[in-house]
Design an enzyme around this catalytic site. Structure first.
Site, mmCIF file in Angstrom:
data_model
loop_
_atom_site.group_PDB
_atom_site.id
_atom_site.type_symbol
_atom_site.label_atom_id
_atom_site.label_comp_id
_atom_site.label_asym_id
_atom_site.label_seq_id
_atom_site.Cartn_x
_atom_site.Cartn_y
_atom_site.Cartn_z
ATOM 1 N N GLU A 112 1.086 -0.738 -5.054
ATOM 2 C CA GLU A 112 0.085 0.370 -5.508
ATOM 3 C C GLU A 112 1.006 1.679 -5.466
ATOM 4 O O GLU A 112 1.282 2.583 -4.504
ATOM 5 C CB GLU A 112 -0.819 0.541 -4.317
ATOM 6 C CG GLU A 112 -2.011 1.645 -4.504
ATOM 7 C CD GLU A 112 -2.442 2.316 -3.459
ATOM 8 O OE1 GLU A 112 -3.444 3.040 -3.597
ATOM 9 O OE2 GLU A 112 -1.969 2.405 -2.248
ATOM 10 N N ASP A 136 0.838 -1.256 -0.082
ATOM 11 C CA ASP A 136 -0.096 0.167 0.069
ATOM 12 C C ASP A 136 0.871 1.329 -0.171
ATOM 13 O O ASP A 136 1.829 1.423 0.632
ATOM 14 C CB ASP A 136 -1.021 0.030 1.245
ATOM 15 C CG ASP A 136 -1.792 1.166 1.395
ATOM 16 O OD1 ASP A 136 -2.844 1.247 0.364
ATOM 17 O OD2 ASP A 136 -1.679 1.940 2.213
#
Length: 790
Positions: free
Chosen positions: A512, A459
């Site tokens: 990401e 993330d």
């Protein structure tokens, strides 16, 4: 110090039996007032009455066994770095000095095979005595409290339970199995069962252990410092699974803080915050899955992902209950993988797991760590891979967790501007500190090895890579080269990827990353034009494709011709990285609306757009990811408090067929996809894609070919206008005798108007779109059609 209530004896520990055959007691005298160790010929030495061997007289004068005033003060105030050096049993001139620190005890007796010696009460919970023995025996303590006596092992008679190699690797920041060395680990040490507690707190003046086993009073349980590594350790005999604990840390300024274990592998259910002693007893059954996993790398294999939030997919279900429903659901829909939103422990459910406090513990909301293993195992045995969102960028500021853990910045950067994350009110990890990098790299390995996770979606990578991320010009400092790149974060990501890929065959890491950073999925040893090696990820989310394509779809069809480039621009850079096309939770919350609700038009048109978009997405180069609820065109935004609107699929609901039709399409998309190598085999190779027409903006039509490694094609055609286009001519290869329709999003089964191409479509010798042949097809309104060689 604050007053602490006198604890009751722990009924779990056995009471020493009173027996007529017990060895007689010997009272050991000691000075009433503690003094520094000194020769004291007036201190009497006692001989165990039950001993059959007469000790050889020692001409050396005996010393006082009582603690010095300095040691007493440091132990009482939690600032002693070496409690084992003064507590326990120690050979001294005149025999063996026994010292115990047992707050609230009324008496302490040393019990050995031929010895029962009562220690002198020195006050404040300290007991001591000098026994004229030749050496230190194996002994236990009989501790008397008001109304009860406990027969216990003395924690301060044990050698360190952490080896030199562990300490060396921790000091270097290279311990790839850090969870084996730090935290709470049950074991048998020197023949005694118990739990070893270890914690990294280099700035602490002292560390004590508090838990259910000592009524949350850590006064009598100080840990010892193991040298320059900053690691503190204590083996607690008799402590086993299920006990709650925290570390009481004395900060450099003398204040105290009670902290959960950063390496805890199990925690209490939030909002409670204690760590729990645990050990795994799970037996895996996914050997076949693990053996097959490394055979084909993810970027060359079918890879369609169903993203879900475990706590709200079916609200109220535990890990084991989810294992009864989730694998069957995913297998029916044909997804190859599930991606679980962060399962690491987090205090606030509304963060969806993205503000982690327990990096090594699956959330206790749904069960135990072994229960989570059962869920992963069940998915594997159903042929479904398990990806997990992993959050190494930042952590929350909770004062019982990582923030200023030992009184100073430890896991976070010491520079407040570098430490504070500007968007989320959290703290960023100090990627330049080797122990912090070790904590995170080992954590990535831990999830893959201990829980058989098949991939980590990392993330917020962009927030890690740039020093100026979301910061004003005066809020960041350039790197040593004057640039904005966070060189420490780059080195960390490279090390993490290299370590995970080396240790865990067949795993995949996914970034990401929302910028154009060069080489996210390039190997770490390949230097790019910017002078950096690749970050080493296996795949990267294509955020540009997601934003562009959703923007195009949100426009009324009459305006789409002005945005046609938003559907074609992705092919300019499609092979610069190994991409995943994500329609994730981030796109269906916080006022962004669900996927079907983003579409223009009435309900029929919204669903038609939704279906056409999904089929365009599945045909586009790159892997696919779809968030839960979008597979059946849920109209409402997702909320973690209620989960997907499953009632839309209830046969009693009037529009149930509309939603079930979209789910039927998703099932067929995955089925055709998995059996059509042209759609995935050359996802990262330009040879796998050719435009038929990418410039038919006036018609809102896109058509392209996908090829597999053997040259077998699939033709995908999307008509994003609301009109039927009869006999629409498309250029085509002249070596395919005929085409047949293998998927059409307008089929009645999916809720469409059932305008199809039932007969084989044969090429005509008329050149079109720069090709020697062409075909004429019927394109339903707001649809995508897939054609394969007949």
């Amino acid at each position: 110090m604050p007053a602490t209530p006198t604890p009751l004896p722990n009924p779990a520990e056995p009471t020493a039996p009173t027996s007529p055959t017990a060895p007689p007691s010997v009272a050991i005298d000691a000075p009433k007032t503690p003094t520094d160790p000194q020769t004291s010929p007036t201190t009497p030495a006692a001989t165990p009455l039950a001993s059959t061997d007469t000790p050889t007289p020692d001409p050396t004068p005996a010393i006082s066994p009582a603690l010095t005033a300095t040691d007493r003060d440091r132990l009482l105030h939690g600032t002693h770095h070496a409690p084992h050096s003064v507590l326990g049993a120690h050979p001294v001139p005149g025999g063996v000095a026994f010292r115990a620190f047992r707050p609230f005890a009324r008496g302490v007796t040393v019990v050995a095979e031929e010895l029962r010696a009562e220690l002198h009460d020195d006050g404040d919970g300290f007991f001591s005595g000098l026994v004229p023995l030749q050496g230190v025996p194996e002994y236990r303590l009989s501790v008397a409290y008001d109304g009860a006596v406990q027969d216990v092992e003395d924690a301060y008679r044990f050698l360190p339970a952490l080896g030199d190699l562990d300490l060396h690797l921790i000091g270097e920041g290279r311990h790839e199995e850090l969870w084996q060395a730090l935290g709470a680990r049950t074991m048998t040490h020197q023949g005694v069962a118990g739990t070893r507690f270890t914690v990294w707190a280099p700035d602490a003046q002292g560390v004590r252990l508090a838990g259910t086993f000592n009524f949350w009073d850590g006064t009598g349980a100080p840990l010892r410092s193991l040298g320059a590594t900053g690691v503190w350790e204590l083996f607690m005999p008799g402590i086993g699974e299920g006990e709650l604990y925290k570390f009481e840390i004395t900060r450099p300024d003398g204040s105290k803080t009670l902290r959960a274990d950063p390496m805890a592998r199990r925690t209490e259910v939030p909002p409670s915050t204690s760590s729990i002693v645990t050990a795994s007893h799970y037996t895996w059954g996914d050997e076949e899955w693990l053996a097959e996993r490394p055979q084909v790398p993810a970027h060359k294999a079918p890879f369609s992902v169903y993203e879900l939030h475990l706590a709200s997919w079916r609200p109220g279900l535990t890990y084991r209950q989810l294992a009864e429903q989730l694998p069957a659901y995913i297998k029916d829909l044909g997804f190859t993988h599930v991606e679980l939103m962060p399962v690491a422990e987090h205090p606030f459910g509304g963060s969806w797991g993205y503000q982690v406090t327990g990096f090594y513990a699956p959330t206790a909301r749904l069960g135990t760590p072994d229960d989570f293993k059962f869920l992963v195992d069940s998915l594997h045995q159903a042929g479904i891979g398990v990806l997990m969102d992993w959050v190494p960028a930042h952590f929350p500021r909770d004062d019982w967790a990582l923030a200023e853990f030992d009184g100073r910045p430890l896991y976070e950067h010491e520079d407040p501007l570098r430490a504070a994350h500007p968007d989320w009110g959290t703290l960023e990890f100090d990627f330049g500190r080797r122990e912090v990098r070790n904590f995170l790299v080992a954590n990535a390995v831990y999830w893959c090895e201990e829980f058989h996770i098949d991939g980590l979606r990392v993330d917020a990578v962009a927030s890690m890579l740039y020093l100026d991320y979301s910061r004003e010009p005066d809020q960041w400092t350039p790197n040593e080269h004057g640039g904005r790149e966070n060189l420490d974060a780059v080195a960390f990501l490279q090390e993490m990827n290299a370590t995970v890929y080396r240790r865990v065959p067949g795993v995949v890491t996914i970034a990401e990353e929302s910028t154009a950073w060069d080489g996210v999925t390039r190997a770490t040893h390949h230097i790019g034009p910017g002078g950096f090696g690749g970050l080493g990820f296996g795949l990267k989310w294509n955020m540009g494709w997601m934003h562009d394509s959703l923007d195009y779809m949100s426009h009324e069809p009459v305006h789409r011709k002005f945005h046609h480039h938003e559907m074609t621009f992705s092919m300019v850079y499609a092979y610069s990285e190994n991409y995943v096309l994500p329609i994730s939770h981030d796109e269906v919350v916080h006022g962004k609306r669900s996927l079907v609700s983003k579409m223009p038009g009435d309900w029929w048109q919204q669903r038609a757009n939704h279906r056409a978009y999904l089929a365009f997405m599945w045909a586009h180069p790159g892997k696919q990811l779809l968030f839960m609820g979008q597979e059946f065109a849920q109209g409402a935004e997702w909320s973690e408090t209620r989960g997907p609107d499953w009632w839309l699929l209830d046969p009693a609901y009037g529009a149930e067929a509309d939603h079930r039709g979209v789910r039927n399409l998703v099932r067929d998309l995955n089925t055709v996809y998995r059996h059509t190598p042209a759609l995935w085999q050359l996802d990262t190779d330009p040879a796998g894609f050719q435009w038929i027409t990418g410039d038919s903006a006036e018609d809102n039509v896109l058509a392209f070919l996908r090829y597999d490694a053997d040259g077998s094609p699939l033709l995908a055609v999307s008509n994003f206008s609301p009109v039927v286009r009869h006999d629409y001519r498309l250029g085509a290869p002249d070596d395919i005798p005929a085409w047949h329709e293998t998927l059409n999003t307008d089929t009645a089964l999916y809720g469409g108007g059932d305008i199809t191409n039932p007969a084989p479509i044969k090429p005509e010798p008329q050149p079109w779109h720069g090709r020697p042949a062409s075909i004429r097809v019927t394109l339903p309104p707001l649809s995508t059609v897939w054609l394969r060689p007949a």
